[in-house]
Design a protein around this motif. Structure first.
Motif, PDB file in Angstrom:
ATOM      1  N   TRP A  55       0.831  -1.203   0.000  1.00  0.00           N
ATOM      2  CA  TRP A  55       0.000   0.000   0.000  1.00  0.00           C
ATOM      3  C   TRP A  55       0.870   1.259   0.000  1.00  0.00           C
ATOM      4  CZ3 TRP A  55      -4.822  -0.803  -1.239  1.00  0.00           C
ATOM      5  CH2 TRP A  55      -5.461  -1.976  -0.870  1.00  0.00           C
ATOM      6  N   ALA A  56       1.941   1.242   0.801  1.00  0.00           N
ATOM      7  CA  ALA A  56       2.833   2.405   0.858  1.00  0.00           C
ATOM      8  C   ALA A  56       3.538   2.615  -0.476  1.00  0.00           C
ATOM      9  CB  ALA A  56       3.859   2.216   1.979  1.00  0.00           C
ATOM     10  N   ALA A  57       4.007   1.526  -1.090  1.00  0.00           N
ATOM     11  CA  ALA A  57       4.684   1.633  -2.385  1.00  0.00           C
ATOM     12  C   ALA A  57       3.742   2.191  -3.447  1.00  0.00           C
ATOM     13  CB  ALA A  57       5.210   0.262  -2.813  1.00  0.00           C
ATOM     14  N   ALA A  58       2.484   1.740  -3.415  1.00  0.00           N
ATOM     15  CA  ALA A  58       1.499   2.251  -4.374  1.00  0.00           C
ATOM     16  C   ALA A  58       1.255   3.738  -4.159  1.00  0.00           C
ATOM     17  CB  ALA A  58       0.185   1.478  -4.236  1.00  0.00           C
ATOM     18  N   GLY A  59       1.184   4.153  -2.886  1.00  0.00           N
ATOM     19  CA  GLY A  59       0.943   5.563  -2.582  1.00  0.00           C
ATOM     20  C   GLY A  59       2.058   6.464  -3.088  1.00  0.00           C
ATOM     21  N   ILE A  60       3.303   6.053  -2.861  1.00  0.00           N
ATOM     22  CA  ILE A  60       4.432   6.866  -3.325  1.00  0.00           C
ATOM     23  C   ILE A  60       4.463   6.905  -4.842  1.00  0.00           C
ATOM     24  CG2 ILE A  60       6.941   7.102  -3.336  1.00  0.00           C
ATOM     25  CD1 ILE A  60       6.972   5.731  -0.610  1.00  0.00           C
ATOM     26  N   THR A  61       4.213   5.778  -5.476  1.00  0.00           N
ATOM     27  CA  THR A  61       4.183   5.730  -6.941  1.00  0.00           C
ATOM     28  C   THR A  61       3.123   6.674  -7.485  1.00  0.00           C
ATOM     29  OG1 THR A  61       4.912   3.413  -6.923  1.00  0.00           O
ATOM     30  CG2 THR A  61       3.904   4.228  -8.949  1.00  0.00           C
ATOM     31  N   LEU A  62       1.960   6.679  -6.860  1.00  0.00           N
ATOM     32  CA  LEU A  62       0.871   7.553  -7.299  1.00  0.00           C
ATOM     33  C   LEU A  62       1.244   9.024  -7.132  1.00  0.00           C
ATOM     34  CD1 LEU A  62      -2.031   7.777  -8.328  1.00  0.00           C
ATOM     35  CD2 LEU A  62      -2.803   7.627  -5.950  1.00  0.00           C
ATOM     36  N   ILE A  63       1.893   9.362  -6.033  1.00  0.00           N
ATOM     37  CA  ILE A  63       2.291  10.749  -5.791  1.00  0.00           C
ATOM     38  C   ILE A  63       3.284  11.219  -6.846  1.00  0.00           C
ATOM     39  CG2 ILE A  63       3.580  12.249  -4.218  1.00  0.00           C
ATOM     40  CD1 ILE A  63       2.319  10.659  -1.906  1.00  0.00           C
ATOM     41  N   VAL A  64       4.284  10.387  -7.144  1.00  0.00           N
ATOM     42  CA  VAL A  64       5.266  10.755  -8.170  1.00  0.00           C
ATOM     43  C   VAL A  64       4.575  10.921  -9.525  1.00  0.00           C
ATOM     44  CG1 VAL A  64       7.369  10.059  -9.392  1.00  0.00           C
ATOM     45  CG2 VAL A  64       7.147   9.602  -6.943  1.00  0.00           C
ATOM     46  N   GLY A  65       3.609  10.041  -9.816  1.00  0.00           N
ATOM     47  CA  GLY A  65       2.866  10.154 -11.071  1.00  0.00           C
ATOM     48  C   GLY A  65       2.070  11.438 -11.154  1.00  0.00           C
ATOM     49  N   LEU A  66       1.430  11.821 -10.056  1.00  0.00           N
ATOM     50  CA  LEU A  66       0.650  13.064 -10.041  1.00  0.00           C
ATOM     51  C   LEU A  66       1.544  14.275 -10.266  1.00  0.00           C
ATOM     52  CD1 LEU A  66      -1.774  12.345  -7.064  1.00  0.00           C
ATOM     53  CD2 LEU A  66      -2.402  12.607  -9.465  1.00  0.00           C
ATOM     54  N   ILE A  67       2.717  14.275  -9.643  1.00  0.00           N
ATOM     55  CA  ILE A  67       3.648  15.389  -9.852  1.00  0.00           C
ATOM     56  C   ILE A  67       4.102  15.429 -11.306  1.00  0.00           C
ATOM     57  CG2 ILE A  67       5.891  16.351  -9.214  1.00  0.00           C
ATOM     58  CD1 ILE A  67       5.516  15.108  -6.455  1.00  0.00           C
ATOM     59  N   ALA A  68       4.350  14.252 -11.876  1.00  0.00           N
ATOM     60  CA  ALA A  68       4.826  14.180 -13.263  1.00  0.00           C
ATOM     61  C   ALA A  68       3.806  14.763 -14.238  1.00  0.00           C
ATOM     62  CB  ALA A  68       5.154  12.732 -13.634  1.00  0.00           C
ATOM     63  N   VAL A  69       2.527  14.450 -14.050  1.00  0.00           N
ATOM     64  CA  VAL A  69       1.519  14.906 -15.008  1.00  0.00           C
ATOM     65  C   VAL A  69       1.120  16.354 -14.807  1.00  0.00           C
ATOM     66  CG1 VAL A  69       0.582  12.594 -15.342  1.00  0.00           C
ATOM     67  CG2 VAL A  69      -0.416  14.086 -13.588  1.00  0.00           C
ATOM     68  N   THR A  70       1.475  16.927 -13.659  1.00  0.00           N
ATOM     69  CA  THR A  70       1.115  18.323 -13.414  1.00  0.00           C
ATOM     70  C   THR A  70       2.271  19.277 -13.676  1.00  0.00           C
ATOM     71  OG1 THR A  70       1.639  18.026 -11.045  1.00  0.00           O
ATOM     72  CG2 THR A  70      -0.663  17.762 -11.725  1.00  0.00           C
ATOM     73  N   ARG A  71       3.379  18.764 -14.202  1.00  0.00           N
ATOM     74  CA  ARG A  71       4.492  19.644 -14.554  1.00  0.00           C
ATOM     75  C   ARG A  71       4.069  20.593 -15.667  1.00  0.00           C
ATOM     76  NH1 ARG A  71       8.928  19.802 -11.390  1.00  0.00           N
ATOM     77  NH2 ARG A  71      10.247  20.167 -13.203  1.00  0.00           N
ATOM     78  N   ARG A  72       4.521  21.827 -15.592  1.00  0.00           N
ATOM     79  CA  ARG A  72       4.131  22.826 -16.588  1.00  0.00           C
ATOM     80  C   ARG A  72       4.658  22.491 -17.977  1.00  0.00           C
ATOM     81  NH1 ARG A  72       4.778  28.768 -13.628  1.00  0.00           N
ATOM     82  NH2 ARG A  72       3.171  28.423 -12.006  1.00  0.00           N
ATOM     83  N   ASP A  73       5.845  21.928 -18.032  1.00  0.00           N
ATOM     84  CA  ASP A  73       6.440  21.572 -19.316  1.00  0.00           C
ATOM     85  C   ASP A  73       6.488  20.056 -19.436  1.00  0.00           C
ATOM     86  OD1 ASP A  73       7.820  21.290 -21.646  1.00  0.00           O
ATOM     87  OD2 ASP A  73       9.717  22.109 -20.907  1.00  0.00           O
ATOM     88  N   PRO A  74       5.521  19.441 -20.111  1.00  0.00           N
ATOM     89  CA  PRO A  74       5.479  17.975 -20.207  1.00  0.00           C
ATOM     90  C   PRO A  74       6.743  17.386 -20.821  1.00  0.00           C
ATOM     91  CG  PRO A  74       3.421  18.948 -20.985  1.00  0.00           C
ATOM     92  CD  PRO A  74       4.394  20.076 -20.822  1.00  0.00           C
ATOM     93  N   GLN A  75       7.406  18.156 -21.679  1.00  0.00           N
ATOM     94  CA  GLN A  75       8.591  17.643 -22.343  1.00  0.00           C
ATOM     95  C   GLN A  75       9.793  17.550 -21.418  1.00  0.00           C
ATOM     96  OE1 GLN A  75       8.337  16.389 -25.417  1.00  0.00           O
ATOM     97  NE2 GLN A  75       6.181  16.926 -25.217  1.00  0.00           N
ATOM     98  N   SER A  76       9.662  18.081 -20.208  1.00  0.00           N
ATOM     99  CA  SER A  76      10.786  18.048 -19.265  1.00  0.00           C
ATOM    100  C   SER A  76      10.611  16.959 -18.216  1.00  0.00           C
ATOM    101  CB  SER A  76      10.920  19.404 -18.561  1.00  0.00           C
ATOM    102  OG  SER A  76       9.802  19.629 -17.707  1.00  0.00           O
ATOM    103  N   VAL A  77       9.774  15.973 -18.515  1.00  0.00           N
ATOM    104  CA  VAL A  77       9.454  14.934 -17.524  1.00  0.00           C
ATOM    105  C   VAL A  77      10.179  13.625 -17.808  1.00  0.00           C
ATOM    106  CG1 VAL A  77       7.613  13.518 -16.554  1.00  0.00           C
ATOM    107  CG2 VAL A  77       7.211  15.945 -17.009  1.00  0.00           C
ATOM    108  N   ASP A  78      10.037  13.086 -19.007  1.00  0.00           N
ATOM    109  CA  ASP A  78      10.530  11.744 -19.308  1.00  0.00           C
ATOM    110  C   ASP A  78      12.049  11.668 -19.347  1.00  0.00           C
ATOM    111  OD1 ASP A  78       7.915  10.993 -19.546  1.00  0.00           O
ATOM    112  OD2 ASP A  78       7.880  11.082 -21.731  1.00  0.00           O
ATOM    113  N   PRO A  79      12.603  10.543 -18.865  1.00  0.00           N
ATOM    114  CA  PRO A  79      14.050  10.352 -18.966  1.00  0.00           C
ATOM    115  C   PRO A  79      14.452  10.079 -20.412  1.00  0.00           C
ATOM    116  CG  PRO A  79      13.019   8.408 -18.031  1.00  0.00           C
ATOM    117  CD  PRO A  79      11.951   9.437 -18.139  1.00  0.00           C
ATOM    118  N   ALA A  80      15.737  10.292 -20.706  1.00  0.00           N
ATOM    119  CA  ALA A  80      16.257  10.035 -22.053  1.00  0.00           C
ATOM    120  C   ALA A  80      16.570   8.562 -22.156  1.00  0.00           C
ATOM    121  CB  ALA A  80      17.503  10.885 -22.302  1.00  0.00           C
ATOM    122  N   GLN A  81      15.682   7.808 -22.769  1.00  0.00           N
ATOM    123  CA  GLN A  81      15.792   6.356 -22.773  1.00  0.00           C
ATOM    124  C   GLN A  81      17.082   5.830 -23.395  1.00  0.00           C
ATOM    125  OE1 GLN A  81      13.482   3.607 -21.868  1.00  0.00           O
ATOM    126  NE2 GLN A  81      12.894   5.222 -20.466  1.00  0.00           N
TER     127      GLN A  81
END
Length: 247
Positions: A216-242
Motif C-alpha cells: 500500500w505504501a509503495a502504491a501511494g508513493i508511486t501515485l504521488i510521483v505520477g501526479l507530480i509528473a503529469v502536473t508539470r508545466r512543461d510535459p517535455q521536461s518529464v521523461d528520462p532520455a531512454q
C-alpha cells in the motif's frame, strides 16, 4: 526523446523530472518496500534479480526445487515487466506523448490491486509476488537514469561500486572542481542506497502493523510521483532520455 538541456546564460544543466535525484531516491524506496514484502512472504526478491539467481543456485545444490521454481518465476516476471514496459513506452513516444505519468499510474494501480489481494488473502502469496516482480521490472526499465546512473530499481552492486569509487576520487581528487562534482554524485548514489535500505526497513515494519502495508505504501508513493509528473508545466521536461549514453 527528452535530453538534458543547458541554459547558455547560466551553464546549468537541467535534467528531466524523472532523472532528478529526489525521484531516484523515491523510486529506490519503492523498490525496497516491494522487496520487503516479497522476501518476507515468499523468500524471493522483487527487484534484486542477482539475489534470485544466487538463491536459485543455492536451492539447486540443496535440492529445494520449490524455491528454485519461485526464484526463476520471479526473474521471468521481472523480465516480462521490463519487456512490456519497453513496448508501451515506445508506442507512447512514437505517438508524441509523454509516458512517465501514465506508466506510474498503471503501476500504482497494479500494486493497489496486488495489495488488496494480499490483504484479503484471496490469492496465494506467490501469485501476488509474481505480480510485484512484474511491476518492479516495469518501473526499473522505465526510470533507470539519474544523472547517468543506472539505478534501475535498483542496480545495487553498481551503485555501491560507484559510491565508493567516487569517495576515493573525493579523497584523492584530480582537481578542486572534480572533487566537487564527484562529491555531489557520491551524495546521490549514497542517498539512493540509503533510500533502498530505508524503504525495505520501513516496509518490514509496516507489514508487522498492517497486512501488505508495504505494498500500500509503495502504491501511494508511486501515485504521488505520477501526479507530480503529469502536473508539470512543461510535459517535455518529464521523461528520462531512454537511449542517451551514460556519462
Amino acid at each position: 526523446m527528452t535530453i538534458a538541456r543547458s541554459d547558455p546564460g547560466t551553464r546549468v544543466t537541467t535534467f528531466p523530472f524523472m532523472e532528478r535525484p529526489m525521484v531516484g531516491i523515491l523510486l529506490a524506496a519503492i523498490a525496497g518496500m516491494l522487496n520487503a514484502w516479497s522476501l518476507a512472504e515468499t523468500g524471493t526478491f522483487a527487484t534484486v534479480q542477482s539475489g534470485n539467481l544466487v538463491t536459485a543456485g543455492y536451492s539447486l545444490a540443496m535440492g529445494d526445487w520449490s524455491h528454485i521454481a519461485r526464484a526463476l518465476a520471479s526473474i521471468l516476471c521481472f523480465g516480462l515487466g521490463a519487456g512490456v514496459n519497453a513496448i508501451v513506452v515506445t508506442l507512447l513516444i512514437r505517438s508524441g506523448r509523454t509516458y512517465s505519468g501514465p506508466v506510474l499510474f498503471v503501476q500504482a494501480g497494479i500494486i493497489l490491486v496486488l495489495g488488496a489481494l494480499a490483504t484479503a488473502g484471496v490469492a496465494p502469496a506467490m501469485v501476488v509476488a509474481l505480480g510485484v516482480s512484474f511491476v518492479a521490472g516495469s518501473q526499473g526499465n522505465a526510470f533507470h537514469r539519474d544523472h547517468g546512473m543506472l539505478y534501475g530499481n535498483i542496480a545495487v552492486t553498481f551503485v555501491v561500486q560507484s559510491f565508493f569509487s567516487l569517495l576515493g576520487r573525493v579523497l584523492v581528487p584530480s582537481s578542486a572542481a572534480g572533487r566537487r562534482v564527484d562529491a555531489q554524485s557520491a551524495l546521490i548514489y549514497g542517498g539512493v542506497l540509503i533510500a533502498f535500505a530505508a524503504g525495505a526497513a520501513l516496509g518490514f515494519l509496516i507489514d508487522t502493523l498492517f497486512t501488505a502495508g508495504s505494498l500500500w505504501a509503495a502504491a501511494g508513493i508511486t501515485l504521488i510521483v505520477g501526479l507530480i509528473a503529469v502536473t508539470r508545466r512543461d510535459p517535455q521536461s518529464v521523461d528520462p532520455a531512454q537511449n542517451a549514453p551514460t556519462p
